[in-house]
Design an enzyme around this catalytic site. Structure first.
Site, PDB file in Angstrom:
ATOM      1  N   ASP A 122      24.306 -50.941 -50.277  1.00 40.51           N
ATOM      2  CA  ASP A 122      25.183 -50.137 -51.110  1.00 40.51           C
ATOM      3  C   ASP A 122      24.563 -49.849 -52.468  1.00 40.51           C
ATOM      4  O   ASP A 122      23.855 -50.683 -53.034  1.00 40.51           O
ATOM      5  CB  ASP A 122      26.510 -50.878 -51.355  1.00 40.51           C
ATOM      6  CG  ASP A 122      27.399 -50.857 -50.130  1.00 40.51           C
ATOM      7  OD1 ASP A 122      27.338 -49.875 -49.385  1.00 40.51           O
ATOM      8  OD2 ASP A 122      28.154 -51.824 -49.939  1.00 40.51           O
ATOM      9  N   LYS A 128      32.336 -58.900 -40.969  1.00 38.23           N
ATOM     10  CA  LYS A 128      30.986 -58.368 -41.136  1.00 38.23           C
ATOM     11  C   LYS A 128      30.084 -59.360 -41.875  1.00 38.23           C
ATOM     12  O   LYS A 128      28.960 -59.638 -41.452  1.00 38.23           O
ATOM     13  CB  LYS A 128      31.042 -57.061 -41.922  1.00 38.23           C
ATOM     14  CG  LYS A 128      29.657 -56.525 -42.293  1.00 38.23           C
ATOM     15  CD  LYS A 128      29.687 -55.601 -43.467  1.00 38.23           C
ATOM     16  CE  LYS A 128      28.253 -55.305 -43.908  1.00 38.23           C
ATOM     17  NZ  LYS A 128      28.177 -54.547 -45.159  1.00 38.23           N
ATOM     18  N   ASN A 129      30.570 -59.906 -42.993  1.00 39.33           N
ATOM     19  CA  ASN A 129      29.729 -60.771 -43.808  1.00 39.33           C
ATOM     20  C   ASN A 129      29.378 -62.071 -43.088  1.00 39.33           C
ATOM     21  O   ASN A 129      28.310 -62.647 -43.326  1.00 39.33           O
ATOM     22  CB  ASN A 129      30.411 -61.055 -45.148  1.00 39.33           C
ATOM     23  CG  ASN A 129      30.476 -59.813 -46.018  1.00 39.33           C
ATOM     24  OD1 ASN A 129      29.693 -58.888 -45.851  1.00 39.33           O
ATOM     25  ND2 ASN A 129      31.419 -59.784 -46.942  1.00 39.33           N
TER      26      ASN A 129
END
Length: 435
Positions: free
Chosen positions: A121, A22-23
């Site tokens: 987040d 993902k990153n």
């Protein structure tokens, strides 16, 4: 809002393939804005944050072709920079922290950009100073409107500079690299993040025609070029998923094989889990975790309690500290988990304590886990996922617990783990998604 209903206590078995990282995806997708030529990407994870970013650059005018389930061809031939003034852009970019990654490419190619304060987040303060100070060092000028929470940036004359980053920020390093590759002159970036994902970005940009040296170190030299071309790129396996599956196998006493784990890029991850007492066998690029009834936490050489702390690469990634914490619940022994980077990331332990875990939350950054050594099972409860990594940690706890658990707000988990319920079902998990 969706929920997971889990009936825990069953051992799992089988093979699982980690998704693309993902990153890395957020950086690589943003980098396609640096060229008018097609860029083909493989192993793109089907997760909320990545899909939102792809949708956003499509709205900006890039041509997005989905070639198969994990592959895209993106051609950013003409980008409508005026779209950055729209209400739609503000809403979409503000809901996605990864939207910050489009700044570097837009500044490099078009000399201007706008960005609302990004979301993401709720794990504590996540400052953007490293990004902005790097852009300013290259010559960008910022204006922040508190009225509409918008940053406007003028970068019509970017010039290479010596930049000593105030912190080894992964996203900050990536953004500055992408701004510098089309700047005039040479940029020297010291205290740069050197994660595998940064190395991947640099390799991709070099294939596109960039001139970046020092890959794998914290000292990068970037010689600006006039334009970049297209390329093809395959993402690494997601190291956070790999670590999550290791913890899952240990907690549920399961035999799981992680296929194509990208072992050479995992750094300290296997060693940290081994120090928790977890056995694993590495065969080529696969990791086999045998079913273990007991695993014992190591101590330091002088017999003192082991501490697991996060640090910039090649240190241990902060994204796996939540997984380490939950995995230690059923170990024999004690471990101190020290989350240095984010002050709110350990607050989910109250839910684990409600399930029967023995955890002392020392302060916002530290928690001591006293392992139960299987003498007591966790019990199922109702809970909510506060962020991606805590959500998966709670999911692992629920799968190991007696009885039924319900985890709400699983959209947070979906932001980082693709089709996690279906993939766990394939291993034998009793999990159901409730919409």
């Amino acid at each position: 809002m969706s929920s997971f209903r889990i009936k825990g206590g069953s051992a799992l078995k089988g093979e699982i393939i980690p998704q693309g990282a993902k990153n890395e995806a957020l950086q690589i997708i943003s980098a396609t804005l640096l060229t008018a030529e097609p860029v083909t990407l493989h192993k793109i994870p089907n997760i909320r944050d990545v899909n939102k970013l792809i949708e956003l650059i499509g709205d900006m005018g890039a041509e997005v072709e989905k070639l198969d389930e994990e592959s895209y061809r993106i051609t950013a031939k003409e980008i409508n920079v005026e779209f950055l003034e729209s209400k739609e852009y503000k809403e979409k970019a503000a809901s996605l922290r990864g939207s910050i990654m489009i700044l570097g490419p837009l500044l490099a190619r078009y000399g201007k950009a706008k960005i609302p304060k990004p979301g993401g987040d709720k794990i504590g303060r996540r400052r953007l100073d490293t990004h902005f100070l790097g852009f300013q060092a290259l010559g960008a000028k910022f204006n922040y409107s508190s009225k509409d929470a918008f940053y406007s940036i003028d970068a019509t004359d970017l010039n290479g500079k010596y930049i000593h980053l105030d912190e080894a920020s992964v996203t900050g390093t990536a953004n500055i690299i992408m701004a510098a590759v089309l700047s005039k002159g040479t940029t020297t970036l010291y205290n740069a993040a050197c994660e595998p994902y940064i190395q991947q970005l640099c390799r991709m940009l070099n294939r596109m025609g960039a001139k970046i040296s020092g890959l794998g170190s914290n000292l990068l030299h970037i010689e600006g070029v006039k334009q970049l071309g297209g390329t093809e790129h395959t993402l690494l396996p997601d190291m956070i998923e790999v670590g999550s599956f290791i913890g899952l196998a240990a907690m549920t006493q399961s035999e799981i094989t992680i296929k194509g784990a990208g072992v050479e890029h995992l750094g300290l991850i296997p060693e940290v889990f081994r120090r928790l007492g977890i056995q694993m066998v590495i065969q080529n690029d696969d990791i086999i975790i045998p079913a273990q009834k007991h695993y014992e936490i190591d101590t330091f050489i002088d017999g003192s309690i082991m501490t697991v702390a996060d640090a910039p690469w090649p240190g241990f990634t902060p994204d796996l500290l939540s997984i380490v914490l939950v995995t230690a619940i059923q170990a024999k022994g004690t471990v101190l988990v020290h989350q240095k980077m984010f002050e709110s990331r350990l607050f989910f332990v109250d839910k684990l304590i409600d399930m029967g875990a023995q955890i002392i939350l020392c302060d916002p950054h530290r928690a001591t886990v006293i392992g139960l050594d299987r003498k007591q099972n966790l019990r199922g409860i109702k809970m909510s996922s506060p962020d991606i990594r805590a959500g998966v940690s709670l999911l692992i706890a629920a799968l190991s617990a007696e009885g039924e658990s319900v985890i709400s707000n699983v959209e947070q988990i979906d932001r980082g783990y693709q089709n996690i319920d279906a993939r766990l079902k394939a291993l034998g998990a009793n999990i159901e998604r409730l919409d």
